[in-house]
Enzyme design. Structure first.
Site: not given
Lengths: 475, 396
Positions: B82, B341
């Protein structure tokens, strides 16, 4: 002295009420319930649990492991070897599968007694585990049950000494399956009783009594296989056995567990038995094997932990729908979750000790037990960063507490919602793992858990077995 | 050891609309983000001397950047879960600081919705071999691995689950409010606390609105030497700190890892504060974009990053400290929760918002007189994490 030295049982925590089966088909379902293997159990995992229960009782070792089952998950590949490695038995333990007949368990017991009597081995484990399937709407789906039982045969600390045995074979066809059959086939009931089961049982018991000059009255307990409660009762009447001496078959509580059934009954008999009592044990299937055991004073040490009775009552009643999906009898909707990466046999080979008996390492320098969450080899200590200073450390036999957890709706499972969490082991070490056999409402931080060997998933025809945590009973 | 502080400036940024971009491919998203950045910087594609492209799943190599038709410049694909987008920016900034190029492109992209699956791939992204695994490791979902923190936080601080859920709900409500002011956000609707606490459970105690969006998107930055920045624009943004801290699975292996904080967050942020010369982050940082993949993590980040004292994020949440009008606005663009995301793009998307805030161009979301801004990512989870913590400012 050769005989039984320890005993272990695994019965799934799940039960399917016969009433629930009846409700499904719009008829009376009958009394009691049948044991249902959890969605992550199979004859191998149940056998592992029974063997571990058996070894835990006496802390013993074994040089033989004979696994009896008619429902091995593998057509080719030995199930006993999987069980032996999960139980962390030494590599020179002789393992063998006994299969193809309900009598596989008494045949395995006969082989174990022969091996130990002949001095070829010191201690042999016999484990029987089955989850036979009856077709939907038939009587067998209600009368069969899933479970496993194990015992050890040895020469020291014998609780039930072998006094004799007798065996007959028969190619009588009562229950059978062909390669392509998913469900059990059976002959007509009256025919089975009159032409097969009764005469075979009469011959084996009569032969045994003749050989050793005994009468049925010389036995305090009589343990024998039957396909269901009705047949069990009918044989007792036919042989005029004293009712109080006949060991109840436990079929109302768990169902007929196949090869495991006669061993489970034997366990229940041992649980009640007193020193000096003589027990008659008869396994049936394609003939019959009969044994005489004499209970010794060692039986008293078995009193500490119940053998069978504490496991007869299940914790969770499942619906008929759950039973069907867990068994793969009906297909279920494919989840739209990402798939797991493909299994690699070389990776599983490298990590075999981690997979089979949950081996991690303990740092020789700082003493920290540790397990790689991926099963990878640990080369550098997670605590003190010492390199390659480790000794193997087994986690599968350690208890732990649940440090934290989640009830995970996205975890792929046939028993949603999934539960997973972080387990801290007594003596050190931590594992993030799945939980099984738990009642979601009872989960809490700090609850005691123990490890259990389960089937995780099947990928490219490889069955992935690994360890999960489950609440320590009673929870 | 030298610091990156004030050596590199961001002179242009671009960010696509995030969301379910069914009709746009990786190529469309890359071009959309890159050309907005080129235009913003006032440069042409041919002015870019080196590029770093970050993606987790949407391309294996530097060739993923081919749709931009850059002409034989050095390009590298980076991946750090991430924190992938942030990693691309870090690489580009380091190259400029090293003096090996003057203008570099950092770009991140992800087409999560092309997988046809709900959510993000499981264990493979935390270090297992994606092509061949031994199958060890629980099949836990990403929400579950963060739910562990909520369970433990509630337990340790004596918060009843229903109280805890209402507390976390306030974070989702705040981020949805911010997202409703953002035309590029995946979700642009307001939510109430009731809606959040009554939403379906995903991984107890986390419900649907405790979890961020799974989105497609791309974001890009153009960086140059700080001493050249004002020749491109009057309001460049200066990099003050670029820190990354990576766990070694301590959370999954050591009993002393407590699941009420993430050591990677603490370490990366303390190093970043030192690099940027920040003594009191709560007072000195004007606004922040933090990794709110799950509401509980935003709450724990408040404490890990020193915005709230340990164990006292609750008071700040209830006081509205982190709302747009609060003392330290966090996730002003809606955060991962609302903006979405797309893994490889997220770090650069956060920087896009902080860049606009520091330039005073954040429209209805503008915070008052910002000076220093922070971006934070956490890939993985507690003890198995990759944390990036970057600080930027509008003064040198």
């Amino acid at each position: 002295m050769v005989g039984i030295t320890s005993f272990g049982v695994h019965l799934p925590v799940y039960r399917l009420r016969r009433e629930e089966i009846g409700r499904m088909w719009g008829r009376a379902g009958g009394e009691g319930a049948r044991a249902v293997a959890g969605y992550d159990e199979d004859p191998i995992t149940m056998a592992v649990a029974a063997v571990l229960d058996c070894l835990k009782r006496t802390g013993g070792e074994a040089d033989r492991l004979f696994l009896a089952t008619t429902t091995s998950p593998y057509r080719e590949k030995q199930a006993a070897a999987v069980v032996a490695s999960a139980a962390d038995l030494r590599e020179d333990c002789h393992t063998a599968d006994f299969s193809g007949s309900l009598r596989a368990s008494s045949s395995a017991l006969m082989a174990a007694l022969d091996a130990v009597s002949a001095g070829a081995g010191k201690s042999a484990i016999v484990v029987a585990s089955d989850m036979r399937a009856g077709a939907a709407k038939g009587s067998l789906e209600a009368t069969l049950g899933d479970g496993a039982a194990a015992l050890t045969v040895g020469t020291e600390n014998v609780v039930a000494e072998l006094e004799g045995s007798y065996s007959v074979y028969s190619d009588f066809t009562d229950y059978w399956r062909l390669d392509e059959d998913r469900f059990l086939r059976s002959a007509e009931g009256r025919f089975i009783d009159e032409a097969g089961y009764f005469p075979i049982m009469e011959r084996v018991i009569g032969g045994l009594l003749d050989r050793y000059g005994l009468k049925s009255g010389d036995f305090s307990r009589i343990v024998y296989y039957a396909s269901d409660s009705r047949q069990h009762g009918a044989l007792a009447r036919r042989l005029r056995l004293e009712k109080e001496k006949v060991q109840p078959p436990l079929y109302d509580a768990v169902g007929n567990t196949g090869t495991a059934a006669v061993l489970l009954m034997l366990g229940a008999a041992l649980e009640q038995a007193k020193a000096g009592e003589r027990i008659l044990v008869v396994g049936y299937g394609d003939g019959a094997d009969a044994f005489i055991f004499r209970v010794t004073g060692e039986i008293e040490k078995f009193r500490r932990i119940p053998l069978v009775s504490d496991k007869l009552v299940g914790k969770v009643f499942v619906s008929y729908g759950q039973y069907l999906t867990w068994r793969g009898i009906i297909p279920v909707e494919t989840q739209t979750l990402p798939e797991r990466p493909p299994l690699s046999l070389p990776a599983r080979f490298r990590e075999r000790r981690a997979i089979s008996a949950l081996y991690g390492v303990k740092c020789r320098r700082c003493g920290t037990p540790q397990f790689s969450p991926l099963g990878q080899n640990i080369r550098v200590c997670v605590k003190c960063q010492a390199k390659d200073e480790f000794e193997p450390y087994r986690f599968s036999d350690k208890r732990g507490t649940l440090f934290t957890y989640s009830v995970d709706s996205l975890m792929p499972t046939l028993n949603p919602p999934g539960v997973n969490g972080v387990v801290d082991f007594e003596g050190g070490g931590r594992l993030v793992c799945e939980l099984t056999d738990c009642i979601v409402e009872n989960l809490k931080v700090g609850m005691p858990v123990e490890m259990t060997f389960r089937r995780m998933f099947v990928n490219r025809g490889i069955i992935s077995y690994f360890w999960k945590a489950r609440p320590v009973a009673p929870a | 050891m030298e610091s990156i502080r004030d050596k590199v400036a961001i002179i242009g940024m671009g960010c696509t609309r995030f969301g379910e971009r069914w009709d746009k491919g990786v190529e469309d998203l890359l071009v959309e983000a890159a050309y907005e950045a080129f235009e913003d910087a006032g440069i042409a594609p041919k002015d870019v001397q080196a590029a770093w492209i970050g993606t987790v799943f949407s391309g294996l190599s530097a060739i993923t950047l081919a749709p931009l038709q850059l002409q034989y410049i050095p390009v590298t694909r980076v991946e750090n879960m991430c924190a992938t987008g942030s990693e691309a920016l870090r690489a580009a900034a380091y190259a400029v600081a090293a003096g090996v190029c003057d203008i570099a492109l950092a770009i991140g992209v992800e087409k999560l919705k092309d997988t046809g699956a709900t959510g993000v791939k499981g264990p493979s992204i935390v270090g297992d071999n994606q092509d061949a695994s031994s199958g060890i490791g629980p099949g836990y979902s990403a929400p579950a691995s963060f739910a562990y923190m909520a369970t433990r936080y509630f337990h340790d601080y004596g918060i009843r689950p229903d109280e805890g859920k209402r507390l976390l709900a306030q974070i989702a409500v705040k981020n949805h409010h911010n997202g409703s002011l953002n035309p590029k956000a995946h979700f642009q609707n307001e939510l109430t606390v009731e809606q959040v606490v009554n939403a379906p459970i995903i991984a107890w105690p986390l419900g649907l609105y405790d979890c961020c969006g799974v989105s497609d998107g791309a974001a890009a930055a153009i960086v140059t030497r700080a001493d050249m920045a004002r020749s491109f624009r009057q309001d460049p943004i200066y990099i003050k700190a670029l820190q990354i801290a990576v766990g070694a699975r301590q959370g999954a292996m050591r009993q002393d890892y407590d699941f009420t904080h993430i050591e990677e967050n603490v370490t990366a942020s303390r190093r970043a504060y030192a690099e940027a010369g920040i003594k009191d982050p709560r007072r000195e940082i004007s606004c922040a974009e933090v990794h709110d993949c799950f509401s509980i993590h935003e709450m724990i980040v408040y404490e890990d990053l020193g915005f709230s004292p340990r164990g006292r994020a609750r008071e700040d949440i209830e006081a509205g400290t982190f709302t747009l009008k609060g003392e330290l606005p966090v996730n002003t663009d809606g955060g991962l929760k609302c903006f979405g995301h797309p893994l490889g793009a997220s770090g650069l998307r956060m920087m896009y918002e902080m860049y606009k805030q520091l330039q005073g161009k954040a429209g209805p979301r503008q915070v008052k007189n910002p000076r220093l801004a922070l971006t934070h990512n956490l890939g993985g989870n507690a003890g198995t994490g990759i944390c990036s913590c970057f600080i930027v400012g509008n003064e040198k």
